[in-house]
Motif scaffolding. Structure first.
Motif, mmCIF file in Angstrom:
data_model
loop_
_atom_site.group_PDB
_atom_site.id
_atom_site.type_symbol
_atom_site.label_atom_id
_atom_site.label_comp_id
_atom_site.label_asym_id
_atom_site.label_seq_id
_atom_site.Cartn_x
_atom_site.Cartn_y
_atom_site.Cartn_z
ATOM 1 N N VAL A 1 0.853 -1.182 0.000
ATOM 2 C CA VAL A 1 0.000 0.000 0.000
ATOM 3 C C VAL A 1 0.894 1.238 0.000
ATOM 4 O O VAL A 1 1.885 1.305 0.731
ATOM 5 C CB VAL A 1 -0.933 -0.001 1.226
ATOM 6 C CG1 VAL A 1 -1.729 1.287 1.300
ATOM 7 C CG2 VAL A 1 -1.873 -1.198 1.176
ATOM 8 N N TYR B 1 0.939 5.654 0.025
ATOM 9 C CA TYR B 1 0.196 6.842 0.450
ATOM 10 C C TYR B 1 0.763 8.091 -0.217
ATOM 11 O O TYR B 1 1.946 8.158 -0.527
ATOM 12 C CB TYR B 1 0.270 6.993 1.960
ATOM 13 C CG TYR B 1 -0.395 5.861 2.691
ATOM 14 C CD1 TYR B 1 -1.757 5.891 2.975
ATOM 15 C CD2 TYR B 1 0.326 4.737 3.079
ATOM 16 C CE1 TYR B 1 -2.375 4.834 3.626
ATOM 17 C CE2 TYR B 1 -0.282 3.680 3.731
ATOM 18 C CZ TYR B 1 -1.639 3.736 3.998
ATOM 19 O OH TYR B 1 -2.248 2.693 4.632
ATOM 20 N N GLY C 1 0.688 8.926 6.138
ATOM 21 C CA GLY C 1 -0.177 7.803 5.802
ATOM 22 C C GLY C 1 -1.661 8.084 5.924
ATOM 23 O O GLY C 1 -2.450 7.160 6.094
ATOM 24 N N GLU D 1 -3.499 9.830 3.481
ATOM 25 C CA GLU D 1 -4.138 9.895 2.157
ATOM 26 C C GLU D 1 -3.612 8.758 1.279
ATOM 27 O O GLU D 1 -2.474 8.780 0.820
ATOM 28 C CB GLU D 1 -3.848 11.247 1.502
ATOM 29 C CG GLU D 1 -4.601 11.457 0.220
ATOM 30 C CD GLU D 1 -4.312 12.821 -0.389
ATOM 31 O OE1 GLU D 1 -4.369 12.914 -1.627
ATOM 32 O OE2 GLU D 1 -4.005 13.767 0.360
ATOM 33 N N ARG D 2 -4.459 7.780 1.040
ATOM 34 C CA ARG D 2 -4.050 6.614 0.243
ATOM 35 C C ARG D 2 -3.830 7.017 -1.214
ATOM 36 O O ARG D 2 -4.616 7.759 -1.790
ATOM 37 C CB ARG D 2 -5.126 5.540 0.331
ATOM 38 C CG ARG D 2 -4.721 4.280 -0.360
ATOM 39 C CD ARG D 2 -4.956 3.093 0.485
ATOM 40 N NE ARG D 2 -4.681 1.897 -0.282
ATOM 41 C CZ ARG D 2 -5.203 0.748 -0.033
ATOM 42 N NH1 ARG D 2 -6.050 0.610 0.955
ATOM 43 N NH2 ARG D 2 -4.881 -0.299 -0.740
ATOM 44 N N TRP D 3 -2.756 6.486 -1.822
ATOM 45 C CA TRP D 3 -2.409 6.808 -3.201
ATOM 46 C C TRP D 3 -2.662 5.628 -4.131
ATOM 47 O O TRP D 3 -3.172 5.778 -5.219
ATOM 48 C CB TRP D 3 -0.937 7.242 -3.266
ATOM 49 C CG TRP D 3 -0.482 7.627 -4.624
ATOM 50 C CD1 TRP D 3 -0.625 8.844 -5.220
ATOM 51 C CD2 TRP D 3 0.201 6.801 -5.567
ATOM 52 N NE1 TRP D 3 -0.085 8.823 -6.475
ATOM 53 C CE2 TRP D 3 0.431 7.572 -6.710
ATOM 54 C CE3 TRP D 3 0.631 5.480 -5.548
ATOM 55 C CZ2 TRP D 3 1.088 7.069 -7.828
ATOM 56 C CZ3 TRP D 3 1.271 4.985 -6.654
ATOM 57 C CH2 TRP D 3 1.497 5.780 -7.778
#
Length: 83
Positions: free
Chosen positions: A33, A35, A40, A42-44
């Motif tokens: 995962v 970001y 951490g 805001e997920r990218w």
């Protein structure tokens, strides 16, 4: 305890932050995962561990495919009608 996120270069010259403790299984290696923010929040998207690339795509069924090495994660739900 705070999670350590690794900064890596993403397509377009931006930096994303990879959580190597959160992964999805891929055929050639895990997808970690990633970001958009170092904290951490805001997920990218995902980072391919096989070729160390953030250049990948995810479809609506949850399939992830690396555009560099072809590493793939099968979709969450599979239906022969989608093939």
């Amino acid at each position: 305890m705070a999670v350590e996120l690794d900064p890596v270069a993403a397509p377009g010259g931006e930096t994303v932050y990879v959580d190597r403790d959160r992964a999805e299984r891929g055929a050639k290696g895990p997808f970690y995962v990633a970001y958009a923010t170092p904290d951490g929040t805001e997920r990218w998207g995902f980072f391919c561990a096989n070729c160390e690339s953030a250049d990948n795509a995810m479809d609506t069924m949850g399939r992830i495919e690396c555009n560099v090495c072809g590493n793939i994660r099968k979709p969450d739900e599979w239906d022969a009608a989608h093939e």
